[in-house]
Design a protein around this motif. Structure first.
Motif, mmCIF file in Angstrom:
data_model
loop_
_atom_site.group_PDB
_atom_site.id
_atom_site.type_symbol
_atom_site.label_atom_id
_atom_site.label_comp_id
_atom_site.label_asym_id
_atom_site.label_seq_id
_atom_site.Cartn_x
_atom_site.Cartn_y
_atom_site.Cartn_z
ATOM 1 N N ALA A 178 -0.439 -10.635 -9.059
ATOM 2 C CA ALA A 178 -1.792 -11.175 -9.240
ATOM 3 C C ALA A 178 -2.798 -10.061 -9.504
ATOM 4 N N VAL A 179 -2.618 -8.922 -8.851
ATOM 5 C CA VAL A 179 -3.520 -7.785 -9.045
ATOM 6 C C VAL A 179 -3.407 -7.257 -10.474
ATOM 7 N N PHE A 180 -2.169 -7.095 -10.950
ATOM 8 C CA PHE A 180 -1.975 -6.578 -12.299
ATOM 9 C C PHE A 180 -2.441 -7.582 -13.359
ATOM 10 N N ARG A 181 -2.240 -8.848 -13.104
ATOM 11 C CA ARG A 181 -2.728 -9.852 -14.055
ATOM 12 C C ARG A 181 -4.249 -9.813 -14.161
ATOM 13 N N ALA A 182 -4.899 -9.636 -13.021
ATOM 14 C CA ALA A 182 -6.361 -9.529 -13.023
ATOM 15 C C ALA A 182 -6.807 -8.282 -13.777
ATOM 16 N N ALA A 183 -6.034 -7.200 -13.629
ATOM 17 C CA ALA A 183 -6.373 -5.954 -14.326
ATOM 18 C C ALA A 183 -6.248 -6.124 -15.840
ATOM 19 N N VAL A 184 -5.254 -6.906 -16.274
ATOM 20 C CA VAL A 184 -5.085 -7.163 -17.707
ATOM 21 C C VAL A 184 -6.250 -7.996 -18.223
ATOM 22 N N ARG A 185 -6.608 -9.030 -17.464
ATOM 23 C CA ARG A 185 -7.734 -9.874 -17.882
ATOM 24 C C ARG A 185 -9.032 -9.079 -17.967
ATOM 25 N N GLY A 186 -9.172 -8.113 -17.058
ATOM 26 C CA GLY A 186 -10.373 -7.282 -17.064
ATOM 27 C C GLY A 186 -10.289 -6.115 -18.023
ATOM 28 N N ARG A 187 -9.176 -6.054 -18.784
ATOM 29 C CA ARG A 187 -8.957 -5.005 -19.792
ATOM 30 C C ARG A 187 -8.941 -3.602 -19.186
ATOM 31 N N TYR A 237 0.807 -1.227 0.000
ATOM 32 C CA TYR A 237 0.000 0.000 0.000
ATOM 33 C C TYR A 237 0.838 1.274 0.000
ATOM 34 N N PRO A 238 1.906 1.371 0.824
ATOM 35 C CA PRO A 238 2.694 2.609 0.800
ATOM 36 C C PRO A 238 3.293 2.906 -0.575
ATOM 37 N N ALA A 239 3.579 1.870 -1.342
ATOM 38 C CA ALA A 239 4.214 2.083 -2.648
ATOM 39 C C ALA A 239 3.216 2.332 -3.765
ATOM 40 N N TRP A 240 2.013 1.703 -3.685
ATOM 41 C CA TRP A 240 1.149 1.699 -4.847
ATOM 42 C C TRP A 240 -0.246 2.281 -4.657
ATOM 43 N N GLU A 241 -0.678 2.525 -3.431
ATOM 44 C CA GLU A 241 -2.084 2.896 -3.247
ATOM 45 C C GLU A 241 -2.451 4.247 -3.869
ATOM 46 N N LYS A 242 -1.462 5.119 -4.089
ATOM 47 C CA LYS A 242 -1.762 6.421 -4.685
ATOM 48 C C LYS A 242 -1.473 6.454 -6.176
ATOM 49 N N ARG A 243 -1.108 5.315 -6.730
ATOM 50 C CA ARG A 243 -0.777 5.265 -8.156
ATOM 51 C C ARG A 243 -1.907 4.598 -8.932
ATOM 52 N N ALA A 244 -2.271 5.151 -10.068
ATOM 53 C CA ALA A 244 -3.230 4.497 -10.948
ATOM 54 C C ALA A 244 -2.562 3.283 -11.572
ATOM 55 N N LEU A 245 -3.332 2.223 -11.805
ATOM 56 C CA LEU A 245 -2.754 0.992 -12.353
ATOM 57 C C LEU A 245 -2.028 1.253 -13.673
ATOM 58 N N GLY A 246 -2.633 2.047 -14.529
ATOM 59 C CA GLY A 246 -2.040 2.310 -15.837
ATOM 60 C C GLY A 246 -0.799 3.175 -15.784
ATOM 61 N N ALA A 247 -0.566 3.804 -14.655
ATOM 62 C CA ALA A 247 0.597 4.692 -14.541
ATOM 63 C C ALA A 247 1.846 3.966 -14.072
ATOM 64 N N VAL A 248 1.700 2.707 -13.673
ATOM 65 C CA VAL A 248 2.845 1.942 -13.157
ATOM 66 C C VAL A 248 3.593 1.301 -14.325
ATOM 67 N N LYS A 249 4.886 1.602 -14.418
ATOM 68 C CA LYS A 249 5.720 1.091 -15.508
ATOM 69 C C LYS A 249 6.618 -0.044 -15.010
#
Length: 292
Positions: free
Chosen positions: A53-62, A10-22
């Motif tokens: 697992a979270v990012f993989r789910a996001a890809v599957r959900g487009r 959470y401290p690293a990613w909770e304020k970042r949009a999924l699409g903004a993470v490289k």
């Protein structure tokens, strides 16, 4: 898991949009888990797997087109060399454990069956006349499902396993002292009846017996499987044969776990070359003598 999320995710990613993470962001974060937070490599991998697992789910959900975790380089986990139990340690353990589990220890050492497969044996699975045991199921225990019966771990798990004489004798003694009522009866049971439950077996029988037998703390029933593998290797079984007996998915898995148990090949390599040249020398010597 909740603590991992709270402390490292959470401290690293909770304020970042999924699409903004490289991918570079993920790699820097993975590196920081060990360098900044001081996590062990295995723990870092566990934390990473949750985020992946979270990012993989996001890809599957487009929700995002690509998973930034896909090519992350993870810290390597040092593989501990397995030190198999010696024959005398197994014998001592079988004497120290409660009588109802003595033959379970000997059977595990003689067949390499997994703990759950041993727990899952019913009377109909054991054929003492032909010295075989059929592996058709196992007993598992999970936090979500509790204790339940399910198929063996892999498709390669042998349906029929040969029983050495010591295992046949142990099973005869067990069935004499703890007779089964019928074909569907469990071979090994809990003290109060019913199938063996792993956590109860560990706390009430296995760990106390290991302590009495002088076996290192942290040694689990899977050690009997490693003991069996070490016997196969010591007596010259090939990787392929050992893999089949252990019911591994493939021979590579057997090598990955037990490669250090195979004898060092340096001596055999030297002997092979020396023998070849020695044989050639023996062929040449009579010709040299005749010419002289």
């Amino acid at each position: 898991m909740a603590q991992h999320l709270r402390c490292y995710v959470y401290p690293a990613w909770e304020k970042r949009a999924l699409g903004a993470v490289k991918p570079g962001d993920v790699q820097s974060w993975v590196t920081s888990l060990t360098t900044t937070h001081g996590l062990a490599a295995s723990t870092s991998r566990t934390v990473f797997n949750t985020v992946n697992a979270v990012f993989r789910a996001a890809v599957r959900g487009r929700m995002i087109p690509h998973n930034p975790c896909a090519e992350a380089k993870l810290p390597s986990v040092p593989r501990k060399k397995i030190v198999p139990l010696a024959v005398e340690q197994v014998r001592t353990l079988s004497e120290e454990i409660p009588a109802r589990y003595k033959s379970l220890v000997l059977l595990g050492a003689a067949t390499g069956l997994r703990p759950g497969e041993l727990f899952g044996l019913r009377l109909r699975h054991v054929d003492l006349l032909h010295a075989t045991v059929s592996v058709e199921q196992q007993i598992r225990q999970t936090a979500k499902h509790g204790v339940y019966v399910c198929p063996p771990k892999t498709d390669r798990s042998h349906p029929t396993v040969p029983l050495p004489r010591m295992a046949v004798d142990a099973m005869k003694a067990h069935l004499r002292d703890f007779p089964a009522d019928g074909p569907e009866s469990w071979i090994f049971t809990a003290p109060q009846g019913g199938p063996v439950v792993y956590t109860h077996f560990m706390g009430g029988s296995w760990r106390p017996a290991c302590a009495k037998a002088g076996i290192p703390k942290g040694t689990g029933p899977h050690a009997l499987r490693h003991h069996y593998a070490s016997l196969l290797i010591k007596h010259g079984e090939s990787v392929k044969a050992a893999s089949e007996r252990l019911g591994h998915t493939n021979a590579a898995m057997t090598l990955n776990i037990h490669t250090h148990l195979w004898p060092d090949s340096d001596g055999r390599t030297r002997a092979a070359v020396d023998k070849a040249y020695a044989d050639r020398s023996a062929e040449i010597q009579p010709q040299v003598d005749e010419a002289a």
